[in-house]
Design a protein around this motif. Structure first.
Motif, PDB file in Angstrom:
ATOM      1  N   ASN A  38       0.866  -1.176   0.000  1.00  0.00           N
ATOM      2  CA  ASN A  38       0.000   0.000   0.000  1.00  0.00           C
ATOM      3  C   ASN A  38       0.905   1.228   0.000  1.00  0.00           C
ATOM      4  O   ASN A  38       1.652   1.459   0.959  1.00  0.00           O
ATOM      5  N   SER A  39       0.867   2.007  -1.060  1.00  0.00           N
ATOM      6  CA  SER A  39       1.765   3.165  -1.177  1.00  0.00           C
ATOM      7  C   SER A  39       1.525   4.197  -0.088  1.00  0.00           C
ATOM      8  O   SER A  39       2.386   5.059   0.159  1.00  0.00           O
ATOM      9  N   ASN A  40       0.374   4.131   0.568  1.00  0.00           N
ATOM     10  CA  ASN A  40       0.069   5.074   1.644  1.00  0.00           C
ATOM     11  C   ASN A  40       0.528   4.584   3.016  1.00  0.00           C
ATOM     12  O   ASN A  40       0.245   5.212   4.030  1.00  0.00           O
ATOM     13  N   GLU A  64       2.842  -1.111  -6.151  1.00  0.00           N
ATOM     14  CA  GLU A  64       2.333  -0.133  -5.192  1.00  0.00           C
ATOM     15  C   GLU A  64       0.886   0.224  -5.540  1.00  0.00           C
ATOM     16  O   GLU A  64       0.604   0.687  -6.647  1.00  0.00           O
ATOM     17  N   SER A  66      -2.457   2.475  -4.284  1.00  0.00           N
ATOM     18  CA  SER A  66      -2.875   3.588  -3.422  1.00  0.00           C
ATOM     19  C   SER A  66      -4.216   3.245  -2.791  1.00  0.00           C
ATOM     20  O   SER A  66      -5.283   3.485  -3.359  1.00  0.00           O
TER      21      SER A  66
END
Length: 556
Positions: A38-40, A64, A66
């Motif tokens: 999870n890029s977040n 990745e 978001s």
């Protein structure tokens, strides 16, 4: 003769909906793996980088996405809505693998800290409920129409051959078989008839029936068969046949493209239009049944990883579960809509625990897992419903006692094995303490353990979690499995399959889990390094020690 069978006209729907049967080759290597983060959640990417370096995963394999994230970095979100999963996860992972030419290369995905654990249950909005009602109404009309056409085919078959006996089964599969049988009978009869107006009429009726039930291209293909072509006033030319085949290929291409998209009211409608215009009433009815099943939302909650395993499946019912084609019981025996992925998870109570899990797994793999086996059965007879699984634990005990020098502790009574009664535990399997972890003792580094009970992986991050999965990991276990909600007992890997395969040292954790897990698109989830082979060094079981049925699961 076989080439005159009409069955080919009615499998086109199955081919579209199910695709070509394929199987995954086992012997998992680092270059078959891609990592999902999870890029977040930056910590997840950090862990993925560490794992990729430690396991020599090829560069450019981190996907990745978001996705929604918690404001508290110590407690990642564990649920995702089906809408976000459909809109972000499926296209995100598919597009990455397709763009990097990894669709067939990658056979295993690894989800990391920060990627949700569970997909919420699905529900239908008002427009979707209306669509289902319309589908059911159209299906009722189609059933009646198909039944009428099948009866017409049978009447014609009897008229030509009084010894022909019509069928009686009226469900759609039965009607399909009746159509096949009657049309084959008509075909066989008319090629023997003298050249009279009666034969011409019968021929025209046969072609009309094929056109209605299976579509215009199928009728053209059938007319091209030599014995039927000889009966036609205007048999199709080579150009006609080529055009029909190209048309079907184009239709299939359009259908497959639509099925690879998120399934909405609009996309399902476009698919039906293509069937309706090209593939006949019987195939359309089969499609509508499949679409009704796809919109069923009963028990549609699932483990994120279990759903992700079906990444390449074009469409399938989300209600309940589907048989796992990678399970050795089904491999080669069920038709696959597309290839199925292995998915495991590198996650845990804390970010540091995940880092330690990776490091410990690699260290123990190189040294060899040491320690005793603790098995906690319940003393239930194999004839009892719960006794079936209980027997797999006892079977494992018998195998290990006969074929290994391992110390094996078996508790075959209803109460749990006494708390903290054992030490140096390498392997643990037991049941049934629902959402209440009771430590069997001290686990050695690299231990593999799971407890059979419902909802034991409801959370991996909640500090107050009482279930077994998180607490086994806190106790040092590096590989475990469990359900994110109510799973039903038969969804667990049998103890006498999972552990023997693992103990040969020939298969990785991911391979063992997916070879022995009966269901996908369901509640079970495996946490651990997918490449982990705890008995790579000094395996306690040889391949020849395995039960006969399991021997074939080890690659030569």
């Amino acid at each position: 003769m076989a080439r005159h069978r009409i069955s080919v006209l009615f499998v086109i729907c199955a081919a579209i909906l199910a695709g070509v049967c394929s199987t995954n080759a086992f012997a998992l290597e680092p270059d078959q793996i891609a990592l999902v983060v999870n890029s977040n959640v930056p910590a997840g990417r950090k862990l993925a980088d560490f794992y990729a370096a430690a396991r020599h995963i090829p560069a450019g394999r981190i996907i990745e996405l978001s996705l929604s994230a918690s404001k508290d970095p110590a407690h990642p979100l564990e649920d995702i809505t089906p809408e976000e999963y459909d809109a972000k996860v499926l296209p995100g992972v598919r597009d990455f693998l397709t763009k990097h030419d990894l669709k067939t290369q990658v056979t295993c995905l690894v989800t990391f800290w920060g990627v949700p654990l569970r997909i919420d249950g699905r529900s239908l909005d008002a427009s979707q409920k209306k669509e289902v009602a319309e589908l059911k109404s159209e299906l009722d009309d189609l059933r009646l129409h198909v039944e009428t056409q099948v009866k017409a085919a049978e009447s014609l078959a009897v008229l030509i051959d009084p010894d022909y006996h019509p069928g009686t089964v009226n469900d759609l599969d039965g009607l399909g078989k009746r159509a096949e049988t009657s049309l084959n009978s008509i075909l066989t009869s008319i090629v023997k008839m003298p050249d009279t107006p009666r034969r011409v009429t019968a021929y025209d009726q046969l072609i009309d029936l094929i056109r209605d039930l299976a579509g215009i291209p199928a009728a053209t293909e059938k007319k091209a068969q030599p014995q039927l072509a000889a009966l036609a006033n205007n048999p199709p030319t080579a150009a006609d046949i080529l055009a029909a085949r190209q048309h079907v290929e184009e239709v299939l291409k359009q259908i497959n493209a639509l099925q690879s998209q998120p399934q909405t009211i609009e996309t399902r409608g476009k698919i039906r239009d293509l069937f309706r215009a090209n593939l006949g009433s019987l195939n359309l009815a089969r499609l509508i049944i499949a679409q009704i099943r796809e919109t069923d939302t009963a028990e549609s909650e699932s483990a994120f990883d279990s759903e992700l395993a079906l990444l390449w499946w074009p469409s399938y019912p989300k209600s309940k579960w589907t048989l796992n084609p990678l399970d050795w019981h089904y491999a080669g025996h069920i038709q696959l809509p597309a290839h199925t992925l292995m998915v495991t998870r590198l996650d845990g109570p804390t970010e540091q625990s995940v880092h330690d899990l990776i490091a410990t797994s690699i260290k123990v793999e190189n040294e060899g897992l040491k320690g005793e086996v603790v098995l906690d059965a319940r003393g239930k007879a194999p004839s009892e419903p719960y006794g079936v699984y209980d027997q797999t634990i006892r079977n494992l005990n018998t195998l290990l006692e006969k074929k290994t020098t391992l110390k094996v502790v078996l508790d075959n009574e209803e109460p749990l094995i006494p708390e903290n009664s054992e030490k140096d535990i390498a392997i643990y399997c037991g049941w049934y303490s629902l959402r209440h972890y009771v430590s069997p003792g001290k686990f050695n580094p690299g231990a593999v353990a799971f407890h059979v009970a419902s909802s034991e992986m409801v959370s991996l991050h909640n500090p107050g979690e009482t279930g077994w999965c998180q607490n086994l990991m806190k106790a040092g276990v590096v590989a475990t499995l469990g359900p994110v909600a109510e799973p039903y007992l038969q969804s667990f890997p049998p103890a006498d399959e999972f552990f023997p395969l693992l103990m040969t040292g020939k298969l990785t954790l991911a391979e063992v889990y997916w070879k022995t897990s009966p269901w996908a698109s369901w509640m079970q989830c495996c946490v651990g390094d997918p490449l982990y082979r705890p008995y790579k060094v000094n395996p306690p079981l040889k391949v020849e020690d395995l039960p006969e049925a399991l021997k074939g699961q080890i690659p030569q």
